[in-house]
Write an enzyme that holds these catalytic residues in place. Structure first.
Site, PDB file in Angstrom:
ATOM      1  N   GLU A   1      10.174  88.427  87.973  1.00 53.07           N
ATOM      2  CA  GLU A   1       9.089  89.409  88.047  1.00 53.07           C
ATOM      3  C   GLU A   1       8.973  90.224  86.756  1.00 53.07           C
ATOM      4  OE1 GLU A   1       7.067  89.535  90.515  1.00 53.07           O
ATOM      5  OE2 GLU A   1       8.094  88.943  92.363  1.00 53.07           O
TER       6      GLU A   1
ATOM      7  N   GLU B   1      15.779  77.739  81.898  1.00 52.29           N
ATOM      8  CA  GLU B   1      16.606  78.012  80.721  1.00 52.29           C
ATOM      9  C   GLU B   1      17.746  78.954  81.080  1.00 52.29           C
ATOM     10  OE1 GLU B   1      14.366  78.894  77.169  1.00 52.29           O
ATOM     11  OE2 GLU B   1      12.672  77.650  77.825  1.00 52.29           O
ATOM     12  N   TYR B   2      18.827  78.861  80.306  1.00 55.29           N
ATOM     13  CA  TYR B   2      20.020  79.699  80.510  1.00 55.29           C
ATOM     14  C   TYR B   2      20.625  79.467  81.894  1.00 55.29           C
ATOM     15  CZ  TYR B   2      17.863  81.828  76.454  1.00 55.29           C
ATOM     16  OH  TYR B   2      17.275  82.020  75.220  1.00 55.29           O
TER      17      TYR B   2
ATOM     18  N   MET C   1      12.662  70.446  73.207  1.00 49.11           N
ATOM     19  CA  MET C   1      12.213  71.720  72.639  1.00 49.11           C
ATOM     20  C   MET C   1      12.737  71.859  71.206  1.00 49.11           C
ATOM     21  SD  MET C   1      12.298  74.305  75.911  1.00 49.11           S
ATOM     22  CE  MET C   1      14.039  74.142  76.283  1.00 49.11           C
ATOM     23  N   THR C   2      12.188  71.001  70.340  1.00 46.67           N
ATOM     24  CA  THR C   2      12.670  70.890  68.968  1.00 46.67           C
ATOM     25  C   THR C   2      11.987  71.897  68.045  1.00 46.67           C
ATOM     26  OG1 THR C   2      11.227  68.930  69.001  1.00 46.67           O
ATOM     27  CG2 THR C   2      13.583  68.552  68.912  1.00 46.67           C
ATOM     28  N   TYR C   3      12.327  73.159  68.255  1.00 52.12           N
ATOM     29  CA  TYR C   3      11.829  74.253  67.424  1.00 52.12           C
ATOM     30  C   TYR C   3      12.721  75.475  67.670  1.00 52.12           C
ATOM     31  CZ  TYR C   3       9.440  74.513  71.945  1.00 52.12           C
ATOM     32  OH  TYR C   3       9.166  74.490  73.277  1.00 52.12           O
ATOM     33  N   GLU C   4      12.467  76.544  66.935  1.00 55.65           N
ATOM     34  CA  GLU C   4      13.216  77.800  67.029  1.00 55.65           C
ATOM     35  C   GLU C   4      14.585  77.742  66.362  1.00 55.65           C
ATOM     36  OE1 GLU C   4      12.032  81.216  68.994  1.00 55.65           O
ATOM     37  OE2 GLU C   4      10.793  80.145  67.539  1.00 55.65           O
TER      38      GLU C   4
ATOM     39  N   TRP D   1       4.030  73.589  71.213  1.00 56.34           N
ATOM     40  CA  TRP D   1       4.295  74.952  71.655  1.00 56.34           C
ATOM     41  C   TRP D   1       3.789  75.899  70.576  1.00 56.34           C
ATOM     42  CZ3 TRP D   1       5.354  77.311  76.027  1.00 56.34           C
ATOM     43  CH2 TRP D   1       5.602  78.674  75.962  1.00 56.34           C
TER      44      TRP D   1
END
Length: 423
Positions: free
Chosen positions: A171, A214-215, A277-280, A401
């Site tokens: 939330e 994630e996580y 997720m090939t970035y960051e 993304w």
């Protein structure tokens, strides 16, 4: 296609004369805001094989039928139409470019619900899937539902497949490790979530679900895999697909909360698509560096392709850059910016754009008053390297993304050099 690197003394009009391409076309294809250029700036140049001059009484649909192309192809070949149907007699439309196609790719565009409709209409002709971000979760298996109806209808209007993005956002808009763990360890709650997702797909006409948890706690690795297996089975029962987002691992034993619960081989077997997720690498709180350096991206692709069928793999590509203040101080946030905005900054401050060959990524430095900055972003050269990697490795496609901002050079190159697979 030619990617021309601007040299000192070049102007838009000298480049136009050299290559025989109208300046107005260069402006549209490269999303230039003015005729001001920076040394080191990448300019894309493509020659047209077939054109058509609009006649009285024509419509996009009649032209498409007569020329043996789709309306989406007309929109892709003529981005100045902005994904709309307005045309006028005497207007010249590109029917076909001269370049041979280098391959075929699916495209997934992730988008926030606050995207401007004009940007969405320009982008949708290029997309196989529109991934709407996002549905959140509660520990009891209920969904936090976004305002997604308009985007679903727009996607369907352009023939793109709507994809529901399921995240572990709560939330408060944050990824919640605790909520994920409670849900995965409560069979009734997990069953309720799966049931809610199936019902939502049927009710809203979603073609696929993308799970982006994630996580996840490392001890919940098997529970998450089991959840994905059951979700995939239920979705396929109703003719839908399941995509799973994978943190960018380069080995099976990569440590860290983002990686340890992500079992590439097992999740790859359970899902129909695996989004890397090939970035960051460069991110809000990192030191200045490339967001998606090609050498690191390739390591992820190499590992993934060794344990997941290539025809399931979707390689992530960033549609943004970062502006860092120098000297870099740990904990200070960089500012996210669009790739077009990065080029405009370089133009405005007279910066020379450099290109890191190892990362295959452009960057530049500039000074605003007494403050120094370093900017890393994406351009035609970095896009070319990434698309070539996905195509050469025979991957299913690429995932952007995100597509909330327009990036002309990405779509121009993708359209001219690759067939976009649409089902």
């Amino acid at each position: 296609m030619i990617i021309y690197t601007v040299k000192p003394g070049d102007t838009l009009y000298s480049i136009s004369r050299t290559f025989g391409i109208p300046a107005g076309r260069l402006i549209i294809d490269n999303d230039l805001s003015s005729d001001r250029l920076s040394p080191g700036q990448a300019i894309m140049i493509a020659y047209r094989r077939r054109i058509y001059t609009v006649r009285e009484g024509d419509s996009l649909w009649s032209i498409a039928a007569g020329q043996g192309v789709t309306v989406n192809q007309l929109w892709r070949n003529n981005p100045n139409l902005n994904g709309k149907s307005d045309i006028y007699p005497g207007q010249t439309l590109v029917i076909e470019y001269a370049d041979a196609k280098l391959g075929a790719l699916e495209t997934t565009g992730y988008v926030y619900t606050f995207v401007e409709q004009d940007v969405m209409r320009r982008t949708l002709p290029y997309l196989t899937y529109l991934a709407i971000f996002s549905y959140g979760i509660r520990a009891d298996g209920s969904l936090i539902v976004p305002d997604d109806n308009e985007l679903i209808q727009l996607a369907l209007e352009y023939g793109a497949k709507p994809m529901l993005v399921l995240t572990s956002l709560g939330e408060d808009g944050r990824f919640s490790t605790e909520t994920v763990s409670r849900l995965l360890n409560d069979p009734a709650a997990a069953d309720k979530l799966i049931s809610n997702l199936v019902e939502t797909c049927e009710k809203k006409d979603y073609a696929a679900v993308n799970s982006d948890f994630e996580y996840i706690p490392p001890e919940d690795r098997e529970s998450y895999t089991d959840f994905i297996e059951r979700l995939g089975d239920e979705l396929r029962e109703i003719g839908r697909e399941l995509s799973v987002s994978l943190a960018p691992k380069q080995s099976s034993d990569q440590v860290g909360l983002l990686y340890e619960a992500i079992d590439y081989p097992a999740l790859g077997r359970a899902a129909d698509m695996a989004f890397l997720m090939t970035y960051e690498w460069g991110y809000t709180y990192s030191e200045p560096r490339a967001v998606a350096p090609i050498d690191q991206v390739k390591k992820v692709v190499d590992y993934a392709a060794g344990v997941i069928p290539r025809e399931k793999l979707v390689m992530g590509m960033p549609n943004y850059g970062y502006n860092w203040t120098l000297p870099w101080v740990e904990g200070e946030a960089a500012r996210s910016l669009s790739n077009s905005e990065a080029v405009r900054l370089a133009n405005e401050y007279g910066a020379v754009i450099e290109y890191d060959e190892l990362a295959a990524t452009p960057y530049f430095n500039y000074t605003d008053g007494d403050t120094r900055h370093e900017v890393w972003f994406e351009d035609a050269r970095s896009v070319s390297a990434k698309l070539a990697l996905a195509s050469d490795e025979r991957l299913r496609g690429v995932g952007i993304w995100n597509v909330t901002r327009w990036f002309a050079q990405l779509w121009f190159m993708l359209n001219v050099l690759y067939d976009i697979k649409r089902g």
